[in-house]
Design a protein around this motif. Structure first.
Motif, short mmCIF file in Angstrom:
data_model
loop_
_atom_site.label_atom_id
_atom_site.label_comp_id
_atom_site.label_asym_id
_atom_site.label_seq_id
_atom_site.Cartn_x
_atom_site.Cartn_y
_atom_site.Cartn_z
N HIS A 121 0.64 -1.58 0.33
CA HIS A 121 -0.10 -0.29 -0.29
C HIS A 121 0.95 1.24 -0.41
N LYS A 122 2.31 1.42 0.16
CA LYS A 122 2.73 2.49 0.47
C LYS A 122 4.16 2.30 -0.58
N ARG A 123 5.06 3.28 -1.01
CA ARG A 123 5.58 3.13 -1.22
C ARG A 123 6.95 3.67 -0.81
N ILE A 124 8.29 3.75 -1.28
CA ILE A 124 8.99 4.28 -0.44
C ILE A 124 9.04 5.93 -0.87
N GLY A 125 8.98 6.69 0.37
CA GLY A 125 9.27 8.59 0.66
C GLY A 125 7.30 8.79 0.60
N GLU A 126 6.61 7.61 1.13
CA GLU A 126 5.43 8.38 1.50
C GLU A 126 4.49 8.82 2.59
N ALA A 127 4.48 8.79 3.20
CA ALA A 127 3.88 10.07 4.73
C ALA A 127 3.05 8.77 5.42
N VAL A 128 3.71 8.30 6.50
CA VAL A 128 2.57 6.94 6.72
C VAL A 128 1.67 7.89 8.47
N ARG A 129 0.91 6.89 8.77
CA ARG A 129 0.26 7.48 10.35
C ARG A 129 0.62 5.81 10.61
N ALA A 130 0.82 5.95 12.16
CA ALA A 130 1.18 5.31 12.79
C ALA A 130 -0.30 4.34 13.10
N GLY A 131 -0.64 3.10 12.87
CA GLY A 131 -1.44 2.02 12.46
C GLY A 131 -1.51 2.21 11.32
N ASP A 132 -1.15 2.47 10.33
CA ASP A 132 -1.23 2.47 8.23
C ASP A 132 -0.90 0.84 8.26
N VAL A 133 -1.69 -0.07 7.63
CA VAL A 133 -0.98 -0.83 7.04
C VAL A 133 -0.01 -0.85 5.64
N ILE A 134 1.02 -0.75 5.61
CA ILE A 134 1.56 -0.89 4.67
C ILE A 134 1.92 -2.36 3.47
N ALA A 135 1.39 -2.80 4.34
CA ALA A 135 1.26 -4.28 3.35
C ALA A 135 0.83 -5.68 3.67
#
Length: 390
Positions: free
Chosen positions: A110-124
């Motif tokens: 769900h996320k690529r390098i450099g993207e902002a994330v929040r605590a609890g976000d599902v990355i994969a």
């Protein structure tokens, strides 16, 4: 009149003219020389200048627009400072290594390098046989617990009617408690593995806010449990690791003041958090861990900066240390521009010594007084402009 008479009168007149000329020359030679009028000197003119001409009125907004940096003068002399290289690193709570808690195949990213994330976000998300086992164990435990609760309820009803003995009731209650404990274990295991609510996959979740800095996962790849897949770093949670010689490390203490100079010329206030108890055998250097007094933008893990560490116990009397760029020369005197409510005032100072980008002052300034550093030459130019206009 006869010719002899005319010649006599002409000779007499010539003698009188000659005598007058001789007398005037003698008088000029013997007269005292007049006193020369005192000439006005540039120094006298500068001394007579009003005191307010040494001040530069400037609002806070004008200071920001001019990009004039202000910092307090440091206590102690140059010998109380250690200048060294340092590296920006992530704080312990500012870096997260994300792994899959069970082996399986990566089915979603769900996320690529450099993207902002929040605590609890599902990355994969990862699917696999052990994922299915976790889901099955949780479902089985839930079914057993439900059955055990119902059995205990029936035995309680029969016991109250006097049909069933107490032993059967106690056995049913014990079985229900065991089933409940097994359910809690299955739920905890599924939660620790980040099992999705649908039971089909486990989720790789970020525990902190930040940005994805490293991606080593590929869609469709099979990964082992606890293999590193992503790294997330919070730029606001950084620290600085500075290498210091052994003799300097022996003098440093936690809480000692420090400054950080970035590649773009910014100077940031910091302090010593801790030091390694020993030195590296190969480099003969220790590591000092520094923390910024205020969060600063633009510092990224891995970035190289310059650190200046001040040894608090080695203060050279009333001497202070300022950056070289803070000292300006006006009318042959060294001054620094002292920050005031109205703007800046040119404060004469006495230089003791120079070392690199630092100057030690033996008079004219006290530790903690705020002075202009970067772009202080603009204040000198403004002061010169005001004097020309006057």
């Amino acid at each position: 009149m006869s010719t002899p008479r005319i010649g006599y009168l002409a000779g007499t007149a010539a003698g009188l003219v000659l005598a007058a000329a001789v007398g005037f020359g003698v008088a000029r030679m013997t007269a005292p020389a007049p006193a020369a009028a005192p000439a006005a000197t540039p120094t006298a003119a500068k001394t007579a200048a009003p005191a307010e001409s040494q001040s530069v009125p400037m609002t806070e907004e004008q200071v920001k627009v001019s990009e004039i940096q202000v910092q307090p003068a440091a206590a102690g002399g140059i010998e109380a400072e250690t200048i060294t290289t340092a590296t920006v690193t992530a704080a312990p709570d500012g870096l997260a290594v994300l792994t899959a808690h069970a082996p399986g195949t990566i089915t979603r990213i769900h996320k690529r390098i450099g993207e902002a994330v929040r605590a609890g976000d599902v990355i994969a998300e990862v699917e696999g046989r052990e994922v299915a086992t976790l889901a099955a164990d949780r479902a089985a435990a839930q079914a057993k617990a439900t059955q055990a609760r119902q059995q205990a309820a029936r035995e309680k009803s029969l016991f109250d009617q006097g049909v069933s003995p107490r032993q059967d009731l106690e056995a049913a209650q014990a079985a229900a408690e065991a089933a409940e404990a097994e359910l809690r274990r299955a739920i905890a295991s599924a939660g620790a593995a980040r099992l999705a609510s649908d039971g089909r996959s486990i989720q790789v979740v970020s525990p902190i806010d930040g940005r994805v800095t490293t991606v080593s996962a590929s869609l469709g790849a099979y990964v082992q449990a606890e293999s590193e897949l992503f790294r997330v770093a919070d730029p606001a949670r950084t620290q600085i690791e500075a290498t210091v010689p052994a003799d300097a490390a022996s003098r440093l203490r936690g809480g000692d003041r420090a400054t950080i100079t970035t590649g773009d010329g910014r100077t940031l206030d910091a302090h010593v958090l801790s030091l390694t108890p020993g030195v590296n055998r190969e480099t003969l250097q220790a590591t000092a861990l520094l923390a910024l007094d205020q969060p600063a933008e633009g510092l990224l893990p891995g970035q190289h900066v310059r650190a200046t560490l001040f040894t608090a116990k080695e203060t050279a009397g009333d001497r202070v240390t300022v950056p070289t760029i803070a000292v300006q020369t006006i009318a042959g005197r060294e001054v620094v521009f002292l920050r005031t409510k109205e703007g800046f005032t040119a404060q004469p100072v006495t230089l003791a010594r120079r070392s690199g980008d630092l100057v030690e002052l033996s008079g004219g300034l006290k530790a903690g007084q705020r002075i202009a550093t970067i772009n202080s030459f603009l204040l000198k130019a403004e002061l010169g402009k005001a004097e020309v206009e006057e």
